[in-house]
Design a protein around this motif. Structure first.
Motif, mmCIF file in Angstrom:
data_model
loop_
_atom_site.group_PDB
_atom_site.id
_atom_site.type_symbol
_atom_site.label_atom_id
_atom_site.label_comp_id
_atom_site.label_asym_id
_atom_site.label_seq_id
_atom_site.Cartn_x
_atom_site.Cartn_y
_atom_site.Cartn_z
ATOM 1 N N PHE A 51 0.818 -1.244 -0.234
ATOM 2 C CA PHE A 51 -0.116 -0.038 0.022
ATOM 3 C C PHE A 51 0.973 1.264 -0.021
ATOM 4 O O PHE A 51 0.539 2.118 -0.765
ATOM 5 N N GLY A 52 1.721 1.441 0.934
ATOM 6 C CA GLY A 52 2.762 2.226 1.021
ATOM 7 C C GLY A 52 3.081 2.885 -0.340
ATOM 8 O O GLY A 52 3.800 4.052 -0.407
ATOM 9 N N ARG A 53 3.601 2.057 -1.109
ATOM 10 C CA ARG A 53 4.318 2.255 -2.424
ATOM 11 C C ARG A 53 3.234 2.606 -3.573
ATOM 12 O O ARG A 53 3.629 3.383 -4.424
ATOM 13 N N LEU A 54 2.050 1.797 -3.501
ATOM 14 C CA LEU A 54 1.088 2.001 -4.435
ATOM 15 C C LEU A 54 0.313 2.986 -4.547
ATOM 16 O O LEU A 54 -0.180 3.694 -5.527
ATOM 17 N N ARG A 55 0.249 3.539 -3.315
ATOM 18 C CA ARG A 55 -0.690 4.794 -3.006
ATOM 19 C C ARG A 55 0.013 5.994 -3.913
ATOM 20 O O ARG A 55 -0.964 6.631 -4.590
ATOM 21 N N PRO A 56 1.257 6.258 -3.572
ATOM 22 C CA PRO A 56 1.537 7.336 -4.523
ATOM 23 C C PRO A 56 1.547 6.909 -5.935
ATOM 24 O O PRO A 56 1.430 8.033 -6.848
ATOM 25 N N LEU A 57 1.692 5.783 -6.517
ATOM 26 C CA LEU A 57 1.399 5.516 -7.965
ATOM 27 C C LEU A 57 0.092 6.000 -8.238
ATOM 28 O O LEU A 57 -0.328 6.298 -9.427
ATOM 29 N N HIS A 58 -0.878 5.227 -7.534
ATOM 30 C CA HIS A 58 -2.338 5.940 -7.830
ATOM 31 C C HIS A 58 -2.284 7.131 -7.981
ATOM 32 O O HIS A 58 -2.887 8.017 -9.226
ATOM 33 N N THR A 59 -1.896 8.191 -7.066
ATOM 34 C CA THR A 59 -2.291 9.557 -7.121
ATOM 35 C C THR A 59 -1.607 10.249 -8.266
ATOM 36 O O THR A 59 -1.807 11.233 -9.066
ATOM 37 N N ASN A 60 -0.558 9.729 -8.418
ATOM 38 C CA ASN A 60 0.435 10.337 -9.292
ATOM 39 C C ASN A 60 -0.093 10.039 -10.947
ATOM 40 O O ASN A 60 -0.088 10.733 -11.904
ATOM 41 N N ALA A 61 -0.552 8.832 -10.959
ATOM 42 C CA ALA A 61 -0.978 8.381 -12.173
ATOM 43 C C ALA A 61 -2.346 8.948 -12.443
ATOM 44 O O ALA A 61 -2.517 9.412 -13.803
ATOM 45 N N VAL A 62 -3.080 9.277 -11.704
ATOM 46 C CA VAL A 62 -4.761 9.785 -11.949
ATOM 47 C C VAL A 62 -4.295 11.183 -12.266
ATOM 48 O O VAL A 62 -4.917 11.882 -12.892
ATOM 49 N N ILE A 63 -3.469 11.730 -11.347
ATOM 50 C CA ILE A 63 -3.308 13.494 -11.546
ATOM 51 C C ILE A 63 -2.507 13.805 -12.749
ATOM 52 O O ILE A 63 -2.819 14.498 -13.303
ATOM 53 N N PHE A 64 -1.213 13.184 -12.791
ATOM 54 C CA PHE A 64 -0.400 13.595 -13.935
ATOM 55 C C PHE A 64 -0.656 12.983 -15.081
ATOM 56 O O PHE A 64 -0.322 13.552 -16.174
#
Ligand code: HEM
Ligand code: HEM
Lengths: 238, 483
Positions: free
Chosen positions: B61-74
């Motif tokens: 979770f701790g590594r995937l959550r930033p992947l989610h936020t960066n993927a959907v935003i940027f």
């Protein structure tokens, strides 16, 4: 007819002055978006009432720094905050509320915005080292029902002395008071502090080498809030 | 029905618009929309059922959550914005994009950055600041590509054939400038290794700079550019002029000025100086006015065209998008009031707020734009209008499930944390007791999120079928339709 033109609008000053002149418009936007940030951020450096320094807060030791880098790397901040708010329920649950001075060596800051798990700003010395050893391997062994993921690889991967020294050098450049001797002696410091943790772990029946990532992480967790606790407890009466 | 292209309205012009670049950005939007939302669904599953972390370092979770936020935003939102901006500024300024090479560097550079994010974040290479996780070499590439975009954008303005800059362009411009400023100052740091760096700011100063960035990344990526797109595509979709030009001027300047001050509402009750917290709170509350100015201008543009709401799914998407924009910009200022924030902060309430903005406003606006644009770009009709309507309903129900579950979960946990019994002790001293209470809500969120992702997949299928069925001649060189 176009749905996107303003041909029905009379020629106003802003139309002539701004909306037809792209350079002036861009400058106006830049000024508009700069004011707020400048007013809020500059005083953090200039006003005496900026972040207070807190007596007794020292820079992270090499092992704690290595642990902190692992904390950041694993993204623990996505589930854990490090900021106790000044409410009765929070001081009851976690301990004294957080002061600015406690964060003075935190780069990056790790206040966090979510509490999927509990706040960790006062977790230092709350549990013995052996508890963290068990908990990081299998959170459900110490905390029934926990939804925290297990971190088995932290027990296999090791931290690297040269890497820690590179971090210390970068931080020194930014003004963190590490001396050159601190940096060149990082190897011994790492060894000495990890030996204590290995001994603590041995007393609970766990065998560690001392260079595992989890040992550094434990050193970091055990240090959280400890520096300032004595001073703050005295000030707040608990 | 505006799902059909309006060839009749196409007053021919001699300008040869660059639509190939718009098409590329649309494909990228669809691809990364699926990826980003799939990761979101995985996160939702992990919170409901921890074994989904898989015991692997790359998938926790701790590594995937930033992947989610960066993927959907940027990636998702970013590509969607670039597609819309590049399509609309050419029409609004009656000129081709400034430079084709720059357009392509912008496109491929941005996708390369996304791919490097998708590799580096699961590896745990991060700066540890929300929405600014990407490591310094990637940050440098972002700065370079952004400058390329800015040159292309301002260059197009410089060679324009229409003197007056339409409202949409003001909003785009505020994004181009502000994101550059935010990105550069928040990421100033001292590299230790190629993968790791330390910010030049420490402690509470770092926190303040980060949330000045974080809040305004929301403001100038998830809000202002999309308002700009609304000002172009919503009137197009209903074939009516914008309700009020004057309102758009006032709410634009007020919005961009006020937004910047609101960052400290992410640090209420923290060790940030009180005066700063108070400023953040006051400016956040004031933000209601310009935000609702935008919402009303959008909704009132539909006046006299409300009948289309029943027949045209694109109008449905817009109405839901603008309504959720109004809702989340009402909720946000409320959450910025200290008393409310003391309950909402740290809980799922924030997550509910985020996703009513993200799924409701950003996502639905993206679908509205894409469904309008694709048939026009490929000179055809949408493959399945029925699937568009179905997508609309699945997505809308999905959002409602997601958001209501998170409100309930957030308020439940917030109240449990603060409950104190008669003896003055915590009523729920064991933290896990307050977590286990949330499991039903996490299950409902998982269902809502999966529905939303399903809609996203339907959109991909529908658009691929549309493109495949398009007349071959559309691909050949052609004078593009003017606006
Ligand atoms: C299928 C759709 C989606 C699902 C299932 C989903 C799920 C999630 C989950 C489970 C989290 C972590 C929540 C937590 O920390 O408790 C999250 C965070 C987040 N998501 Fe999504 N998401 C979706 C779509 C989106 C979209 C389209 C956007 C933006 C355009 C978005 C933006 C965010 C942001 C900004 C956060 C971080 C919130 C914070 O730090 O407070 N999500 N999402
Ligand atoms: C007037 C407008 C708005 C105001 C005043 C506002 C205010 C707030 C507040 C007070 C929080 C909670 C901070 C905390 O307790 O940690 C928050 C979080 C958030 N809002 Fe808004 N909001 C607004 C509009 C929006 C919109 C339209 C979106 C977008 C899609 C959005 C996205 C977010 C995100 C992503 C977060 C989570 C940040 C984090 O903790 O990681 N907001 N907002």
């Amino acid at each position: 007819m176009s749905s996107n033109d303003h041909s029905n609008v009379k020629s106003h000053w802003h139309r002539r002055l701004l909306e037809g002149k792209s350079a002036i418009f861009a400058v106006a936007v830049t000024v508009g978006i700069s004011v707020g940030g400048l007013v809020e951020i500059i005083p953090m450096y200039t006003v005496a009432a900026g972040p207070e320094q807190l007596q007794g807060v020292t820079p992270y030791t090499p092992l704690e720094l290595a642990g902190r880098d692992i904390y950041v790397k694993e993204g623990c901040y996505n589930c854990h905050s490090q900021m106790v708010r000044p409410f009765r329920d929070e001081t009851l649950r976690y301990g004294a509320w957080s002061r600015a001075g406690e964060y003075q060596f935190d780069r990056p800051f790790q206040l966090g915005s979510r509490r999927i798990g509990p706040d960790l700003h006062r977790v230092g010395k709350k549990y013995p080292d052996g508890w963290h050893w068990e908990h990081m391997k299998d959170p459900r062994s110490t905390s029934p029902g926990s939804i925290m993921p297990p971190y088995p690889w932290l027990y296999e991967k090791t931290y690297d002395v040269a890497d820690v020294q590179a971090s210390m050098t970068a931080l020194q450049t930014l003004g963190v008071p590490y001396s050159d001797a601190d940096i060149s002696g990082a190897g011994q410091a790492l060894k000495a502090q990890s030996d204590t943790i290995v001994a603590n772990l041995a007393s609970t029946g766990a065998t560690a080498q001392g260079n595992e990532e989890v040992v550094a992480l434990i050193a970091y967790l055990q240090r959280l809030g400890v520096d300032s606790r004595a001073a703050l407890d005295a000030r707040d009466g608990g | 029905m505006s799902v059909e292209p309006q060839t009749t309205a196409a007053a021919m012009s001699a300008v040869d618009y660059d639509d190939a670049i718009v098409k590329k950005f649309i494909f990228a939007t669809l691809l990364f929309g699926v990826v980003g939302m799939l990761v979101g669904v995985i996160l939702a599953l992990q919170l409901a059922w921890w074994p989904a972390n898989l015991g692997l370092e790359w998938t926790t979770f701790g590594r995937l959550r930033p992947l989610h936020t960066n993927a959907v935003i940027f990636a998702f939102t970013g590509n969607f914005i670039f597609a819309g901006v590049y399509y609309s500024i050419q029409r609004l300024l009656k000129t081709r994009l400034f430079n084709d090479v720059l357009s392509n560097i912008h496109f491929w550079g941005w996708q390369l950055i996304i791919v490097s994010a998708a590799v580096s974040l699961p590896m745990g290479w991060t700066q540890g600041k929300e929405y600014a996780e990407l490591i310094w070499p990637i940050d440098l590439s972002i700065a370079v590509i952004w400058v390329v975009f800015a040159i292309n954008f301002f260059g197009t303005i410089a060679v324009r054939k229409v003197k007056h800059l339409y409202v949409a362009i003001w909003f785009y411009m505020s994004m181009v400038i502000t994101i550059a400023v935010l990105h550069i100052f928040n990421n100033l740091s001292m590299p230790a290794t190629i993968l790791r760096s330390y910010p030049i700011y420490a402690g509470m100063t770092d926190a303040l700079v980060q949330w000045w960035y974080g809040h305004n990344a929301v403001g100038f990526l998830l809000t202002t550019p999309i308002l700009g797109l609304m000002y172009y595509f919503l009137p197009k979709s209903v074939e009516r002029p914008v309700f009020s030009y004057r309102l758009s001027i006032i709410h634009f300047w007020a919005l961009i000025f006020l937004y910047i001050w609101a960052g400290p509402h992410h640090l209420l009750y923290s060790a940030l100086p009180d005066w700063s917290q108070t400023l953040g709170m006051i400016f956040s509350v004031m933000l209601i006015a310009p935000s609702w100015g935008g919402m009303l201008n959008g909704l009132l543009t539909l006046r006299g065209a409300w009948d289309r709401l029943r027949t045209d799914p694109i109008v449905k998407f817009w109405v839901v998008a603008v309504t959720f924009y109004g809702m989340s910009t009402f909720e946000g200022p409320m959450m910025a009031i200290r008393a409310v924030n003391s309950l909402s902060h740290y809980t799922d309430w924030t997550i509910g707020h985020v996703h009513s903005g993200a799924l409701g406003w950003v996502g639905m606006a993206a679908f509205a734009m894409i469904y309008w644009l694709v048939p026009r770009l490929w000179k055809t009709t949408i493959h399945s209008p029925a699937a568009v309507t179905l997508h609309f309903w699945i997505a809308t129900i999905g959002i409602v499930l997601y958001v209501v579950a998170m409100w309930s979960s957030g308020i439940t946990q917030g109240l449990m944390w603060r409950a104190i019994d008669d003896a003055g002790q915590l009523q729920y001293p064991i933290f896990m007791d307050t977590v286990l209470e949330l499991m039903p809500f996490y299950a409902i969120r998982l269902i809502g999120g999966t529905m939303y992702l399903t809609g996203m997949l339907m959109a991909c299928w529908n658009i691929l079928m549309t493109v495949r069925g398009a007349p071959a001649s559309a691909a050949a060189a052609r004078p593009a339709t003017a606006k």
